[in-house]
Motif scaffolding. Structure first.
Motif, PDB file in Angstrom:
ATOM      1  N   VAL A   4       0.853  -1.185   0.000  1.00  0.00           N
ATOM      2  CA  VAL A   4       0.000   0.000   0.000  1.00  0.00           C
ATOM      3  C   VAL A   4       0.890   1.236   0.000  1.00  0.00           C
ATOM      4  O   VAL A   4       1.800   1.351   0.835  1.00  0.00           O
ATOM      5  CB  VAL A   4      -0.935   0.034   1.228  1.00  0.00           C
ATOM      6  N   VAL A   5       0.650   2.134  -0.932  1.00  0.00           N
ATOM      7  CA  VAL A   5       1.424   3.372  -1.019  1.00  0.00           C
ATOM      8  C   VAL A   5       0.543   4.539  -0.589  1.00  0.00           C
ATOM      9  O   VAL A   5      -0.561   4.725  -1.117  1.00  0.00           O
ATOM     10  CB  VAL A   5       1.944   3.626  -2.451  1.00  0.00           C
ATOM     11  N   HIS A  53       8.998  -9.338  -7.508  1.00  0.00           N
ATOM     12  CA  HIS A  53       8.577 -10.386  -6.574  1.00  0.00           C
ATOM     13  C   HIS A  53       7.103 -10.760  -6.690  1.00  0.00           C
ATOM     14  O   HIS A  53       6.638 -11.649  -5.971  1.00  0.00           O
ATOM     15  CB  HIS A  53       8.861  -9.933  -5.134  1.00  0.00           C
ATOM     16  N   GLY A  54       6.370 -10.082  -7.567  1.00  0.00           N
ATOM     17  CA  GLY A  54       4.939 -10.352  -7.685  1.00  0.00           C
ATOM     18  C   GLY A  54       4.147  -9.584  -6.640  1.00  0.00           C
ATOM     19  O   GLY A  54       4.697  -8.994  -5.711  1.00  0.00           O
ATOM     20  N   GLY A  55       2.835  -9.583  -6.793  1.00  0.00           N
ATOM     21  CA  GLY A  55       1.979  -8.896  -5.834  1.00  0.00           C
ATOM     22  C   GLY A  55       1.185  -7.774  -6.465  1.00  0.00           C
ATOM     23  O   GLY A  55       1.083  -7.671  -7.692  1.00  0.00           O
ATOM     24  N   GLU A  56       0.642  -6.907  -5.622  1.00  0.00           N
ATOM     25  CA  GLU A  56      -0.253  -5.848  -6.081  1.00  0.00           C
ATOM     26  C   GLU A  56       0.000  -4.577  -5.289  1.00  0.00           C
ATOM     27  O   GLU A  56       0.320  -4.619  -4.095  1.00  0.00           O
ATOM     28  CB  GLU A  56      -1.706  -6.299  -5.901  1.00  0.00           C
ATOM     29  N   VAL A  57      -0.168  -3.441  -5.969  1.00  0.00           N
ATOM     30  CA  VAL A  57       0.031  -2.138  -5.338  1.00  0.00           C
ATOM     31  C   VAL A  57      -1.308  -1.413  -5.234  1.00  0.00           C
ATOM     32  O   VAL A  57      -2.038  -1.292  -6.227  1.00  0.00           O
ATOM     33  CB  VAL A  57       1.021  -1.266  -6.137  1.00  0.00           C
ATOM     34  N   THR A  58      -1.607  -0.943  -4.028  1.00  0.00           N
ATOM     35  CA  THR A  58      -2.821  -0.157  -3.781  1.00  0.00           C
ATOM     36  C   THR A  58      -2.425   1.236  -3.323  1.00  0.00           C
ATOM     37  O   THR A  58      -1.519   1.391  -2.486  1.00  0.00           O
ATOM     38  CB  THR A  58      -3.689  -0.809  -2.680  1.00  0.00           C
ATOM     39  N   GLY A  78       0.841   2.838 -12.604  1.00  0.00           N
ATOM     40  CA  GLY A  78       0.854   1.384 -12.584  1.00  0.00           C
ATOM     41  C   GLY A  78       0.121   0.667 -11.466  1.00  0.00           C
ATOM     42  O   GLY A  78      -0.192  -0.517 -11.619  1.00  0.00           O
ATOM     43  N   PRO A  79      -0.136   1.294 -10.286  1.00  0.00           N
ATOM     44  CA  PRO A  79      -0.872   0.593  -9.231  1.00  0.00           C
ATOM     45  C   PRO A  79      -2.219   0.065  -9.718  1.00  0.00           C
ATOM     46  O   PRO A  79      -2.795   0.603 -10.670  1.00  0.00           O
ATOM     47  CB  PRO A  79      -1.058   1.670  -8.160  1.00  0.00           C
ATOM     48  N   ALA A  80      -2.725  -0.986  -9.050  1.00  0.00           N
ATOM     49  CA  ALA A  80      -3.931  -1.667  -9.513  1.00  0.00           C
ATOM     50  C   ALA A  80      -5.218  -1.004  -9.072  1.00  0.00           C
ATOM     51  O   ALA A  80      -6.219  -1.029  -9.798  1.00  0.00           O
ATOM     52  CB  ALA A  80      -3.913  -3.120  -9.023  1.00  0.00           C
ATOM     53  N   ALA A 194      -5.880   3.524 -18.864  1.00  0.00           N
ATOM     54  CA  ALA A 194      -6.241   2.411 -17.986  1.00  0.00           C
ATOM     55  C   ALA A 194      -6.627   2.901 -16.597  1.00  0.00           C
ATOM     56  O   ALA A 194      -7.501   2.315 -15.935  1.00  0.00           O
ATOM     57  CB  ALA A 194      -5.077   1.429 -17.891  1.00  0.00           C
ATOM     58  N   ALA A 195      -5.991   3.999 -16.145  1.00  0.00           N
ATOM     59  CA  ALA A 195      -6.253   4.527 -14.804  1.00  0.00           C
ATOM     60  C   ALA A 195      -7.704   4.964 -14.634  1.00  0.00           C
ATOM     61  O   ALA A 195      -8.248   4.931 -13.523  1.00  0.00           O
ATOM     62  CB  ALA A 195      -5.317   5.693 -14.510  1.00  0.00           C
ATOM     63  N   LYS A 196      -8.339   5.364 -15.729  1.00  0.00           N
ATOM     64  CA  LYS A 196      -9.725   5.825 -15.655  1.00  0.00           C
ATOM     65  C   LYS A 196     -10.688   4.711 -15.272  1.00  0.00           C
ATOM     66  O   LYS A 196     -11.796   4.969 -14.781  1.00  0.00           O
ATOM     67  CB  LYS A 196     -10.136   6.435 -16.994  1.00  0.00           C
ATOM     68  N   LYS A 197     -10.266   3.454 -15.508  1.00  0.00           N
ATOM     69  CA  LYS A 197     -11.147   2.318 -15.251  1.00  0.00           C
ATOM     70  C   LYS A 197     -10.760   1.540 -13.997  1.00  0.00           C
ATOM     71  O   LYS A 197     -11.455   0.598 -13.624  1.00  0.00           O
ATOM     72  CB  LYS A 197     -11.135   1.379 -16.461  1.00  0.00           C
ATOM     73  N   LYS A 198      -9.663   1.912 -13.365  1.00  0.00           N
ATOM     74  CA  LYS A 198      -9.225   1.182 -12.179  1.00  0.00           C
ATOM     75  C   LYS A 198     -10.120   1.527 -10.984  1.00  0.00           C
ATOM     76  O   LYS A 198     -10.561   2.668 -10.839  1.00  0.00           O
ATOM     77  CB  LYS A 198      -7.764   1.502 -11.871  1.00  0.00           C
ATOM     78  N   PRO A 199     -10.408   0.533 -10.127  1.00  0.00           N
ATOM     79  CA  PRO A 199     -11.336   0.760  -9.011  1.00  0.00           C
ATOM     80  C   PRO A 199     -10.773   1.695  -7.945  1.00  0.00           C
ATOM     81  O   PRO A 199      -9.603   1.595  -7.572  1.00  0.00           O
ATOM     82  CB  PRO A 199     -11.557  -0.650  -8.451  1.00  0.00           C
ATOM     83  N   VAL A 200     -11.624   2.601  -7.480  1.00  0.00           N
ATOM     84  CA  VAL A 200     -11.286   3.506  -6.381  1.00  0.00           C
ATOM     85  C   VAL A 200     -12.381   3.379  -5.326  1.00  0.00           C
ATOM     86  O   VAL A 200     -13.525   3.780  -5.548  1.00  0.00           O
ATOM     87  CB  VAL A 200     -11.175   4.972  -6.849  1.00  0.00           C
TER      88      VAL A 200
END
Length: 259
Positions: A4-5, A53-58, A78-80, A194-200
């Motif tokens: 988490v950032v 290392h894999g994983g996800e950024v929020t 780039g965060p998901a 892509a950022a316009k469609k990412k969940p917030v």
């Protein structure tokens, strides 16, 4: 690796900034607001870790509704996904109250690493990472100029005035970074679209279970009681050398407590 950032929207440090006359808080309404510069380095570091290392950024933000612009900018790198804590009652919150709200939100996200900038350009107090680590009961690896991930072990080079210290801790941990750690990437056109469609996800104080009386001006442990603009720079003192210029210079430096 779940990262988490923390991202904060701040007035552009390259433009004139001011405080509001009615409550002495930062005037964000009339400012050109941007992502806090240090947080962009935190985003880049998070992306580098997940790429390796894999994983996800929020992305996690606490701020007014207008902070959505900075959230989308962060997501374009780039965060998901993102979480936006927004509530009118948060206005006027001090660092202590801010840390409580953010720590409560982080408790829902189960982060292995919480990454953030070492300081914000509007506050510059550098205390939030330490406060968050204390509230979460995890290690604080602060002021990092380099971060190495080896399984569940984190090692940082903590930047100091004399050089650096090597500090190691296990995940989960809070890590704050300086602008010497990497070079943030520029969002690509594909990333921007892509950022316009990412969940917030939007969270209020009620969603987090934090009473409004504990934040904002009501819950503040410190407050600005008055402010004034910086006075214009005056002309310097001119010393004419009549054989005693060295003495006068030393006397001036002594008066200003430089020597």
């Amino acid at each position: 690796m779940n990262i988490v950032v923390l991202v904060k929207q701040v007035p552009d440090s390259g433009a004139e900034r001011s405080l509001r006359a009615d409550d002495n808080t930062v005037d964000r309404g009339s400012a050109s607001n941007v992502i806090n510069e240090m947080d962009e380095y935190a985003i880049e570091e998070a992306l580098k870790i997940t790429e390796a290392h894999g994983g996800e950024v929020t992305v996690l933000t606490m701020g007014p509704s207008g902070a959505t612009e900075s959230i989308r900018k962060a997501l374009s790198m780039g965060p998901a996904k993102a979480v936006h804590i927004v509530d009118d009652a948060l206005h006027g919150s001090c660092a202590v109250a801010t840390s409580k709200v953010i720590a409560t939100a982080l408790g829902r996200l189960n982060a292995d690493i919480v990454l953030c900038g070492a300081e914000s350009t509007d506050g510059r107090v550098q205390v939030l990472p330490h406060m968050l680590a204390e509230r979460l009961g995890v290690a604080a690896l602060t002021g990092a100029r380099k971060l190495t991930v080896d399984g569940g072990t984190l090692t940082v080079e903590r930047q100091t005035e004399e050089g650096y210290e090597v500090v190691t801790a296990s995940t989960p941990a809070v890590v704050s970074v300086w602008d010497t750690i990497n070079e943030p990437r520029y969002p690509s056109f594909k990333g921007i679209m892509a950022a316009k469609k990412k969940p917030v996800e939007t969270l209020s104080l009620a969603d987090l279970g934090v009473p409004a009386s504990e934040v904002g001006f009501a819950g503040a442990t410190s407050t600005v009681v008055d402010h004034a603009k910086r006075p214009p720079r005056s002309a310097g003192q001119k010393i004419v050398d009549e054989g005693d210029a060295g003495v006068k210079l030393v006397e001036f430096l002594a008066t200003e407590k430089f020597v």
